[in-house]
Design a protein around this motif. Structure first.
Motif, PDB file in Angstrom:
ATOM      1  N   SER A   1      -6.715   2.119  57.556  1.00 51.54           N
ATOM      2  CA  SER A   1      -7.702   1.053  57.810  1.00 51.54           C
ATOM      3  C   SER A   1      -8.976   1.565  58.464  1.00 51.54           C
ATOM      4  CB  SER A   1      -7.091  -0.020  58.710  1.00 51.54           C
ATOM      5  OG  SER A   1      -6.958   0.451  60.043  1.00 51.54           O
ATOM      6  N   ARG A   2      -8.908   2.663  59.169  1.00 46.64           N
ATOM      7  CA  ARG A   2     -10.018   3.267  59.898  1.00 46.64           C
ATOM      8  C   ARG A   2     -10.447   2.443  61.119  1.00 46.64           C
ATOM      9  NH1 ARG A   2     -11.260   7.592  57.835  1.00 46.64           N
ATOM     10  NH2 ARG A   2     -12.882   7.825  59.413  1.00 46.64           N
ATOM     11  N   ILE A   3      -9.755   1.346  61.387  1.00 49.03           N
ATOM     12  CA  ILE A   3     -10.078   0.518  62.555  1.00 49.03           C
ATOM     13  C   ILE A   3      -9.623   1.259  63.811  1.00 49.03           C
ATOM     14  CG2 ILE A   3      -9.670  -1.679  63.726  1.00 49.03           C
ATOM     15  CD1 ILE A   3      -9.157  -2.884  60.904  1.00 49.03           C
ATOM     16  N   ARG A   4     -10.585   1.525  64.689  1.00 52.73           N
ATOM     17  CA  ARG A   4     -10.303   2.285  65.912  1.00 52.73           C
ATOM     18  C   ARG A   4     -10.479   1.447  67.180  1.00 52.73           C
ATOM     19  NH1 ARG A   4      -8.557   4.645  62.329  1.00 52.73           N
ATOM     20  NH2 ARG A   4      -9.042   6.755  61.587  1.00 52.73           N
ATOM     21  N   GLY A   5     -11.192   0.351  67.073  1.00 55.74           N
ATOM     22  CA  GLY A   5     -11.446  -0.462  68.255  1.00 55.74           C
ATOM     23  C   GLY A   5     -11.744  -1.894  67.883  1.00 55.74           C
ATOM     24  N   VAL A   6     -11.825  -2.763  68.901  1.00 55.02           N
ATOM     25  CA  VAL A   6     -12.057  -4.180  68.654  1.00 55.02           C
ATOM     26  C   VAL A   6     -12.962  -4.750  69.741  1.00 55.02           C
ATOM     27  CG1 VAL A   6      -9.955  -4.849  69.915  1.00 55.02           C
ATOM     28  CG2 VAL A   6     -10.954  -6.431  68.240  1.00 55.02           C
ATOM     29  N   ILE A   7     -13.824  -5.666  69.331  1.00 54.38           N
ATOM     30  CA  ILE A   7     -14.610  -6.507  70.245  1.00 54.38           C
ATOM     31  C   ILE A   7     -14.282  -7.950  69.889  1.00 54.38           C
ATOM     32  CG2 ILE A   7     -16.916  -7.271  70.923  1.00 54.38           C
ATOM     33  CD1 ILE A   7     -17.923  -4.455  70.300  1.00 54.38           C
TER      34      ILE A   7
ATOM     35  N   TYR B   1     -13.941  -7.524  56.059  1.00 51.33           N
ATOM     36  CA  TYR B   1     -13.872  -6.066  55.991  1.00 51.33           C
ATOM     37  C   TYR B   1     -13.388  -5.552  54.645  1.00 51.33           C
ATOM     38  CZ  TYR B   1     -12.511  -1.293  57.435  1.00 51.33           C
ATOM     39  OH  TYR B   1     -12.368   0.063  57.549  1.00 51.33           O
ATOM     40  N   TYR B   2     -12.370  -6.191  54.064  1.00 54.54           N
ATOM     41  CA  TYR B   2     -11.794  -5.713  52.811  1.00 54.54           C
ATOM     42  C   TYR B   2     -12.364  -6.421  51.575  1.00 54.54           C
ATOM     43  CZ  TYR B   2      -8.274  -3.474  55.793  1.00 54.54           C
ATOM     44  OH  TYR B   2      -7.639  -2.707  56.742  1.00 54.54           O
ATOM     45  N   ASP B   3     -13.308  -7.333  51.745  1.00 57.49           N
ATOM     46  CA  ASP B   3     -13.837  -8.096  50.613  1.00 57.49           C
ATOM     47  C   ASP B   3     -14.740  -7.219  49.760  1.00 57.49           C
ATOM     48  OD1 ASP B   3     -12.547 -10.359  51.532  1.00 57.49           O
ATOM     49  OD2 ASP B   3     -14.260 -11.036  52.709  1.00 57.49           O
ATOM     50  N   GLY B   4     -14.418  -7.157  48.447  1.00 59.39           N
ATOM     51  CA  GLY B   4     -15.167  -6.313  47.539  1.00 59.39           C
ATOM     52  C   GLY B   4     -15.826  -7.094  46.419  1.00 59.39           C
TER      53      GLY B   4
ATOM     54  N   ASP C   1     -10.960  -4.372  46.752  1.00 60.36           N
ATOM     55  CA  ASP C   1     -11.774  -3.919  47.877  1.00 60.36           C
ATOM     56  C   ASP C   1     -12.865  -2.953  47.429  1.00 60.36           C
ATOM     57  OD1 ASP C   1     -10.466  -1.516  47.393  1.00 60.36           O
ATOM     58  OD2 ASP C   1      -9.156  -1.653  49.147  1.00 60.36           O
ATOM     59  N   ARG C   2     -13.099  -2.861  46.123  1.00 64.10           N
ATOM     60  CA  ARG C   2     -14.155  -1.983  45.613  1.00 64.10           C
ATOM     61  C   ARG C   2     -15.511  -2.426  46.151  1.00 64.10           C
ATOM     62  NH1 ARG C   2     -16.560  -2.107  39.595  1.00 64.10           N
ATOM     63  NH2 ARG C   2     -18.251  -0.610  39.907  1.00 64.10           N
ATOM     64  N   ALA C   3     -16.273  -1.484  46.696  1.00 63.16           N
ATOM     65  CA  ALA C   3     -17.609  -1.711  47.266  1.00 63.16           C
ATOM     66  C   ALA C   3     -17.578  -2.529  48.559  1.00 63.16           C
ATOM     67  CB  ALA C   3     -18.549  -2.358  46.250  1.00 63.16           C
ATOM     68  N   SER C   4     -16.414  -2.643  49.186  1.00 66.34           N
ATOM     69  CA  SER C   4     -16.294  -3.373  50.446  1.00 66.34           C
ATOM     70  C   SER C   4     -16.788  -2.523  51.618  1.00 66.34           C
ATOM     71  CB  SER C   4     -14.840  -3.758  50.685  1.00 66.34           C
ATOM     72  OG  SER C   4     -14.046  -2.578  50.830  1.00 66.34           O
ATOM     73  N   SER C   5     -16.876  -3.146  52.791  1.00 66.53           N
ATOM     74  CA  SER C   5     -17.191  -2.390  54.009  1.00 66.53           C
ATOM     75  C   SER C   5     -16.139  -1.326  54.270  1.00 66.53           C
ATOM     76  CB  SER C   5     -17.285  -3.345  55.199  1.00 66.53           C
ATOM     77  OG  SER C   5     -18.275  -4.324  54.995  1.00 66.53           O
ATOM     78  N   TYR C   6     -14.904  -1.642  53.956  1.00 67.71           N
ATOM     79  CA  TYR C   6     -13.805  -0.677  54.092  1.00 67.71           C
ATOM     80  C   TYR C   6     -14.069   0.574  53.248  1.00 67.71           C
ATOM     81  CZ  TYR C   6      -9.146   1.191  52.801  1.00 67.71           C
ATOM     82  OH  TYR C   6      -8.080   1.992  52.518  1.00 67.71           O
TER      83      TYR C   6
ATOM     84  N   ILE D   1      -3.859  -7.422  64.143  1.00 63.77           N
ATOM     85  CA  ILE D   1      -2.730  -6.633  63.626  1.00 63.77           C
ATOM     86  C   ILE D   1      -2.692  -6.693  62.102  1.00 63.77           C
ATOM     87  CG2 ILE D   1      -0.207  -6.507  63.528  1.00 63.77           C
ATOM     88  CD1 ILE D   1      -0.211  -7.465  66.460  1.00 63.77           C
ATOM     89  N   GLY D   2      -2.962  -7.863  61.545  1.00 64.52           N
ATOM     90  CA  GLY D   2      -2.970  -7.990  60.089  1.00 64.52           C
ATOM     91  C   GLY D   2      -3.996  -7.080  59.440  1.00 64.52           C
ATOM     92  N   PHE D   3      -5.206  -7.024  59.998  1.00 63.54           N
ATOM     93  CA  PHE D   3      -6.249  -6.157  59.443  1.00 63.54           C
ATOM     94  C   PHE D   3      -5.903  -4.694  59.645  1.00 63.54           C
ATOM     95  CE2 PHE D   3      -8.636  -9.878  58.735  1.00 63.54           C
ATOM     96  CZ  PHE D   3      -9.640  -9.540  57.837  1.00 63.54           C
ATOM     97  N   LEU D   4      -5.286  -4.376  60.755  1.00 62.34           N
ATOM     98  CA  LEU D   4      -4.917  -2.999  61.042  1.00 62.34           C
ATOM     99  C   LEU D   4      -3.877  -2.484  60.050  1.00 62.34           C
ATOM    100  CD1 LEU D   4      -5.486  -0.806  63.204  1.00 62.34           C
ATOM    101  CD2 LEU D   4      -3.510  -1.718  64.462  1.00 62.34           C
ATOM    102  N   ARG D   5      -2.954  -3.335  59.635  1.00 63.15           N
ATOM    103  CA  ARG D   5      -1.837  -2.903  58.789  1.00 63.15           C
ATOM    104  C   ARG D   5      -2.059  -3.167  57.302  1.00 63.15           C
ATOM    105  NH1 ARG D   5       3.153  -5.135  62.623  1.00 63.15           N
ATOM    106  NH2 ARG D   5       2.810  -3.652  64.339  1.00 63.15           N
ATOM    107  N   PHE D   6      -3.124  -3.886  56.948  1.00 62.57           N
ATOM    108  CA  PHE D   6      -3.337  -4.236  55.546  1.00 62.57           C
ATOM    109  C   PHE D   6      -3.531  -2.997  54.679  1.00 62.57           C
ATOM    110  CE2 PHE D   6      -6.012  -5.756  51.971  1.00 62.57           C
ATOM    111  CZ  PHE D   6      -5.135  -6.701  51.461  1.00 62.57           C
ATOM    112  N   ARG D   7      -4.189  -1.978  55.223  1.00 62.98           N
ATOM    113  CA  ARG D   7      -4.308  -0.685  54.565  1.00 62.98           C
ATOM    114  C   ARG D   7      -3.829   0.381  55.536  1.00 62.98           C
ATOM    115  NH1 ARG D   7      -4.787  -3.289  50.583  1.00 62.98           N
ATOM    116  NH2 ARG D   7      -6.469  -3.288  49.032  1.00 62.98           N
TER     117      ARG D   7
END
Length: 450
Positions: free
Chosen positions: A144-150, A93-96, A102-107, A135-141
């Motif tokens: 984060s804009r993360i609203r849900g998980v599958i 998600y944060y790979d740029g 994180d430039r040009a990443s999915s984030y 939790i790590g991805f949620l708090r990294f930024r």
């Protein structure tokens, strides 16, 4: 513009994004929903799967190729009229562009489009540890804009135990996908195999869609997508009014790497596109004024391409006679004197370039690049640039030096490409909207306005 949308991201490549997005696209289409699909990054193959499911070409969303305003315009253009758009992320998600940006990443795409994000977490061999990764991805930024998980590759029992813990984080637990090897997509040297090579793909997609209807909260996804705010989109810069020209575009099993935005730009500039097959047709379409030879897998079809000698001759004679041509990667390989196939055999090709193209064991040059002219070419003069990317295991005895490719981070760069009269060819895949003037010059040459 009001446009319900979701971006599906993951901690890493190989987490199951493509499988889940394609399954959801199929499930939504089976429900009668008007859906659109998009892919972050420069990939060609994932969008082919999206197109197979949805029936319309998938859009490219890339913040190296486009700035924020252009990205929004492209999204809104292709999402117009859709009830929901699903955007598949790229890599982690944060790979740029570089290892530590994180430039040009999915984030960054999610931020530019104000899109809610659903994180796909591959849970193979995990239970509670999958929650730690989330939790790590949620708090990294902070945003984060993360609203849900599958959760992918998770059992029903483990999911039932983790769901309340996910909801304590303020996230929507939107389901799980059990192990289902019968619907997985195999890979090859450039990534996934193409849709046309998978036996009973439609049946597999229906099986996958039915599975996701049982294990994923599709209604919850629709509700989350509807919460995306309206997008404000600035007007596009005007394009020149050009004469109508007829452009032949190679498109078949061997040549299938085409950016929808490239074709749209050509048509917006009054080009009439005629698709043809170097594999199956015997000559270029009549009244062709320009030629596009895109990338693909010519190495897999080298024997068949070689056997079609009338087409090889038609293309060679047309280019040698001055027909304007843009050829990239697989199209560039086809213009060589000979091309090696996957079994190590060499086959005669079009012979425009007196050199061999051969297979190597690794990626020599790959990733995003900015291309600038080292000398004035027919379509790209000194002082201008166009953005693109390289990704190939094949190499040429004559890569060319008309252009210079520069990576966006670090100091690495290399010379590449050939410019001969009205021909520009090389390994880089070009993203035309990053420099519309290149296409203006190409079409003027096709109309003989030079």
């Amino acid at each position: 513009m009001v446009s319900p949308r979701l971006l599906f991201a993951a901690p890493a490549s190989g987490s199951g994004k493509t499988t889940i997005v394609c399954g959801l696209l199929r499930a939504l289409k089976n429900r009668g929903k008007g859906v659109r699909a998009f892919k972050c990054g420069p990939d060609f193959i994932d969008p082919l799967f999206h197109e197979t499911v949805v029936g319309v070409p998938s859009g490219t969303l890339d913040l190296f190729f486009s700035d924020r305003d252009q990205l929004r315009r492209l999204f809104c253009r292709h999402a117009a009229g859709a009830e929901i758009s699903l955007i598949e992320g790229v890599m982690g998600y944060y790979d740029g562009l570089g290892a530590a940006t994180d430039r040009a990443s999915s984030y960054e795409v999610a931020k530019a489009l104000d899109a809610p994000v659903v994180l796909v977490v591959d849970s193979r061999g995990q239970s509670l540890s999958a929650l730690a990764a989330l939790i790590g991805f949620l708090r990294f930024r902070p945003d984060s804009r993360i609203r849900g998980v599958i959760f992918n590759r998770m059992s029903e029992g483990v999911y039932g135990a983790l769901k309340p813990e996910v909801e304590k984080l303020g996230l929507r637990s939107l389901g799980y996908v059990p192990r289902a090897p019968e619907v997985m997509v195999e890979s090859r040297h450039l990534g996934l195999v193409t849709p046309g090579e998978i036996e009973d793909l439609g049946q597999k997609l229906d099986v996958l869609a039915a599975l996701l209807e049982r294990t994923v909260d599709v209604d919850g996804l629709l509700k989350l997508a509807a919460e995306a705010p309206a997008l404000i989109v600035p007007p596009a810069p005007p394009l020149p009014i050009l004469p109508r020209t007829r452009i032949a575009v190679a498109r078949d099993e061997a040549f299938c790497f085409l950016y929808r935005d490239n074709l749209d730009l050509l048509e917006d500039c009054s080009a009439a596109l005629t698709f043809f097959s170097p594999l199956h047709d015997r000559a270029l379409p009549e009244e062709t004024q320009g030629l596009l030879l895109p990338g693909g897998y010519p190495e897999l079809y080298a024997a068949a391409l070689s056997a079609n000698e009338p087409m090889r001759r038609s293309i060679r004679e047309a280019i040698q006679g001055g027909l304007p041509c843009l050829a990239e990667c697989g199209g560039f390989l086809y213009l060589h004197r000979e091309l090696e196939d996957m079994e190590g055999r060499f086959h005669p090709m079009a012979g425009v370039l007196d050199a061999r193209a051969y297979r190597t064991s690794r990626l020599g040059r790959f990733g995003y690049i900015t291309l600038s002219a080292r000398e004035d070419t027919a379509f790209l003069p000194v002082g201008e640039s166009v953005r693109g990317h390289e990704f190939h295991y094949f190499e040429s005895e004559a890569c060319g030096d008309a252009l210079h490719a520069q990576k966006p981070t670090g100091n690495r760069g290399w010379d590449c490409g050939h410019s001969r009269g009205n021909l520009l060819m090389g390994f880089p895949h070009l993203y035309y909207p990053s420099n519309p003037k290149l296409i203006e010059r190409f079409l003027r040459a096709c109309a003989k306005e030079v």
